[in-house]
Design an enzyme around this catalytic site. Sequence first.
Site, PDB file in Angstrom:
ATOM      1  N   ASP A 134       0.836  -1.210   0.000  1.00  0.00           N
ATOM      2  CA  ASP A 134       0.000   0.000   0.000  1.00  0.00           C
ATOM      3  C   ASP A 134       0.869   1.258   0.000  1.00  0.00           C
ATOM      4  O   ASP A 134       0.345   2.382  -0.058  1.00  0.00           O
ATOM      5  CB  ASP A 134      -1.015  -0.008   1.157  1.00  0.00           C
ATOM      6  CG  ASP A 134      -0.362  -0.018   2.515  1.00  0.00           C
ATOM      7  OD1 ASP A 134       0.884  -0.065   2.595  1.00  0.00           O
ATOM      8  OD2 ASP A 134      -1.100   0.022   3.527  1.00  0.00           O
TER       9      ASP A 134
ATOM     10  N   ASP B  16      -1.158  -6.331  -0.562  1.00  0.00           N
ATOM     11  CA  ASP B  16      -1.312  -5.666   0.740  1.00  0.00           C
ATOM     12  C   ASP B  16      -2.773  -5.281   0.953  1.00  0.00           C
ATOM     13  O   ASP B  16      -3.360  -4.577   0.108  1.00  0.00           O
ATOM     14  CB  ASP B  16      -0.457  -4.390   0.715  1.00  0.00           C
ATOM     15  CG  ASP B  16       0.227  -4.131   2.032  1.00  0.00           C
ATOM     16  OD1 ASP B  16       0.029  -4.907   2.983  1.00  0.00           O
ATOM     17  OD2 ASP B  16       0.989  -3.142   2.080  1.00  0.00           O
TER      18      ASP B  16
ATOM     19  N   LYS C 206      -1.160  -9.544   2.806  1.00  0.00           N
ATOM     20  CA  LYS C 206      -0.463  -9.062   4.013  1.00  0.00           C
ATOM     21  C   LYS C 206      -1.382  -8.100   4.740  1.00  0.00           C
ATOM     22  O   LYS C 206      -2.112  -7.335   4.100  1.00  0.00           O
ATOM     23  CB  LYS C 206       0.838  -8.357   3.624  1.00  0.00           C
ATOM     24  CG  LYS C 206       1.558  -7.732   4.813  1.00  0.00           C
ATOM     25  CD  LYS C 206       2.950  -7.264   4.468  1.00  0.00           C
ATOM     26  CE  LYS C 206       3.015  -5.889   3.849  1.00  0.00           C
ATOM     27  NZ  LYS C 206       2.467  -4.817   4.675  1.00  0.00           N
TER      28      LYS C 206
ATOM     29  N   GLU D  66       8.966  -4.119  10.623  1.00  0.00           N
ATOM     30  CA  GLU D  66       9.355  -2.798  10.076  1.00  0.00           C
ATOM     31  C   GLU D  66       9.825  -1.874  11.203  1.00  0.00           C
ATOM     32  O   GLU D  66       9.110  -1.679  12.205  1.00  0.00           O
ATOM     33  CB  GLU D  66       8.162  -2.179   9.326  1.00  0.00           C
ATOM     34  CG  GLU D  66       8.499  -0.797   8.771  1.00  0.00           C
ATOM     35  CD  GLU D  66       7.505  -0.278   7.734  1.00  0.00           C
ATOM     36  OE1 GLU D  66       6.576  -1.028   7.346  1.00  0.00           O
ATOM     37  OE2 GLU D  66       7.673   0.879   7.312  1.00  0.00           O
TER      38      GLU D  66
END
Length: 312
Positions: free
Chosen positions: A66, A105, A134, A203
Amino acid sequence: MTESPASRLPDQTADGSKPFAPCRVTAPDISASKGSGTPLVMVTAYDAPSARIVDGAGVDMILVGDTLAMVVLGYDDTLQVTTQDMAHHVGAVARTKPNALVVGDLPWLSYHVSIDDTVRNAAALVRAGAGAVKLEGGRKRLPAVRAILDAEIPVMGHLGLTPQSVHALGGFRVQGKELEDARAIVDDAIALAEAGCFALVLECVPDAVARLVTDTVPVPTVGIGAGRHCDGQVLVFHDLLGLEDRMRPKFVRRYAQWATDGTDAVRCFADDVREGRFPSSNETYHAADTFPDELRLTGSTAEVEVEEPAPA
Ligand code: KIV
């Protein structure tokens, strides 16, 4: 010679013919690679040319992230894209028939409202060509993860800095710097892996946290800004190639300067046009030498008759 899920794909069957079924990396291939010693490689792509480039480089997974919202569509965060937008771009990537696993995503609000919506939205990405989806978040998202898995769709988790929570987190910040937050990330990772996620993105977390998660969960971790102790690494296409050069997070390594090279190239084109150097004779279609005379273009003021198109 290292062996990754992508490099293990057969080019041919034993009798030398092309395999009948498409040879693609699958979510089970990715989860089975845990402990193989060869780090997984995932790169984002959002359209057919970028998909061809990253698949041609032999990556294991293509993430249609995204981040589309920011690096392609010009928004300031990822909250602006919808399932329809994501499906549009997943379709463009999937039509190139990459060997890599295409991960779609799920955008913000596509798995936050109801379980029915969640499954339908995940299915929209699969119908567009994704082999897995995801989503962001930990234990809070377990009902969504379980429902998608129940629909036989592989799920990749995403912990640490989850950009869809940018407002709740107070900005794009490194997560897990405090002991309690680090513990929560580890517990979330364990819960997602136990629920059946085939891999986890980590992340922007300290490397010690990423290492602990990687050593604890039985599925591969794929880091971005999470240090080297992950089972794989992911970068955004535009960051890696220097197409997005307005900001550069610490974790980005640029392997090309496409933005500056592109501007230089277009400037050369503009100069060539303005100076009369483009197009050259080689870049021009030519008719027979007599053709202009026959058209009465040379030395003639007569107008050339243009044939009217036949009525439709
Ligand atoms: O959307 C995206 O590109 C991502 C990566 C940064 C992991 O989620």
